[in-house]
Design an enzyme around this catalytic site. Structure first.
Site, PDB file in Angstrom:
ATOM      1  N   CYS A 137       0.847  -1.201   0.000  1.00  0.00           N
ATOM      2  CA  CYS A 137       0.000   0.000   0.000  1.00  0.00           C
ATOM      3  C   CYS A 137       0.883   1.253   0.000  1.00  0.00           C
ATOM      4  O   CYS A 137       1.642   1.464  -0.938  1.00  0.00           O
ATOM      5  CB  CYS A 137      -0.999  -0.039   1.155  1.00  0.00           C
ATOM      6  SG  CYS A 137      -2.386   1.112   0.938  1.00  0.00           S
ATOM      7  N   HIS A 184      -3.677  -4.975  -0.663  1.00  0.00           N
ATOM      8  CA  HIS A 184      -3.247  -5.586   0.590  1.00  0.00           C
ATOM      9  C   HIS A 184      -3.224  -7.103   0.426  1.00  0.00           C
ATOM     10  O   HIS A 184      -4.287  -7.737   0.472  1.00  0.00           O
ATOM     11  CB  HIS A 184      -4.201  -5.191   1.726  1.00  0.00           C
ATOM     12  CG  HIS A 184      -4.064  -3.775   2.164  1.00  0.00           C
ATOM     13  ND1 HIS A 184      -3.230  -3.394   3.187  1.00  0.00           N
ATOM     14  CD2 HIS A 184      -4.647  -2.640   1.703  1.00  0.00           C
ATOM     15  CE1 HIS A 184      -3.309  -2.083   3.362  1.00  0.00           C
ATOM     16  NE2 HIS A 184      -4.159  -1.605   2.462  1.00  0.00           N
ATOM     17  N   GLU A 230      -2.364  -9.284   2.505  1.00  0.00           N
ATOM     18  CA  GLU A 230      -2.814  -9.917   3.748  1.00  0.00           C
ATOM     19  C   GLU A 230      -4.338  -9.938   3.865  1.00  0.00           C
ATOM     20  O   GLU A 230      -4.893 -10.657   4.699  1.00  0.00           O
ATOM     21  CB  GLU A 230      -2.195  -9.215   4.962  1.00  0.00           C
ATOM     22  CG  GLU A 230      -2.759  -7.854   5.309  1.00  0.00           C
ATOM     23  CD  GLU A 230      -2.219  -6.701   4.503  1.00  0.00           C
ATOM     24  OE1 GLU A 230      -2.493  -5.543   4.876  1.00  0.00           O
ATOM     25  OE2 GLU A 230      -1.516  -6.936   3.488  1.00  0.00           O
TER      26      GLU A 230
END
EC number: 4.3.2.10
Length: 209
Positions: free
Chosen positions: A86, A189, A191
């Protein structure tokens, strides 16, 4: 293998740490959340997250004494594999233009500018389909049409098109992955991007530039 997840009070460390630890168990990687430049300097892999505005993230990174120098020594001098997430990816650029002109790390030439998407909501938030521009070991098993999760109102425009590895369509082509040499960054992202994100993280942990 030791992986440093850089803590400078500007990233979603909990989610990133969980995803890295999950894939670390498969790849033999030990994940350490750290604000210690010496640990970063000696790491085998480095992950730099980032949430919020570009100037605030850059200020917070610079406020950790010795951290920018440790990152440069590890990544640019030693060639340690690096992943920016990001705003951690955006700070790879030459300059950010959010609120005010702010110098980036300058590791990948380009500018961070506002997303121009007439008729669409900005920030760009939610799932979007990736388009792979250039193959890369960290993108192995990630294909055009796969979904990733985004939350951002600013985009990284690389000077060299070869440094944009993937994009999404959102009022135009918006960089999703950038990279060169031992450096890679994702605007989305990983994750929070379920199986595709975990695949990318595992690839990064195995990557030998």
């Amino acid at each position: 293998m030791k992986v440093a997840l850089v803590d400078y009070d500007s990233g979603n460390l909990h989610s990133a740490q969980k995803a890295l630890q999950l894939m670390g168990r498969e790849t033999g990687a030990a994940i350490e959340v750290t604000s210690d430049p010496d640990i970063v300097r000696k790491a085998d892999r480095i992950v730099l997250p980032g949430d919020g505005a570009f100037p605030a993230c850059r200020k917070a990174l610079d406020a950790v004494e010795g951290m920018p120098e440790a990152l440069a020594e590890a990544v640019l001098t030693r060639g340690v594999p690096f992943l920016g997430i990001c705003v951690g990816m955006q700070m790879l650029a030459t300059t950010g233009h959010e609120y005010r002109e702010t110098p980036g790390l300058g590791w990948i030439a380009g500018q961070v500018v506002a997303i121009d998407a007439p008729g669409l909501k900005v920030p760009h938030m939610g799932w979007n389909d990736l388009v792979i521009d250039h193959p890369h070991p960290v993108l192995e098993g990630v294909a055009t049409g796969d979904h990733a999760y985004f939350v951002h109102g600013w985009q990284f425009r690389t000077t060299d098109p070869a440094h944009r590895l993937a994009h999404v369509d959102y009022g135009g082509q918006v960089s999703a992955v950038v990279g060169r040499d031992n450096i890679i960054g994702t605007q989305f992202h990983p994750e929070k991007s379920q199986a595709i994100g975990l695949r990318l993280i595992a690839n990064f942990l195995r990557w030998k530039p």
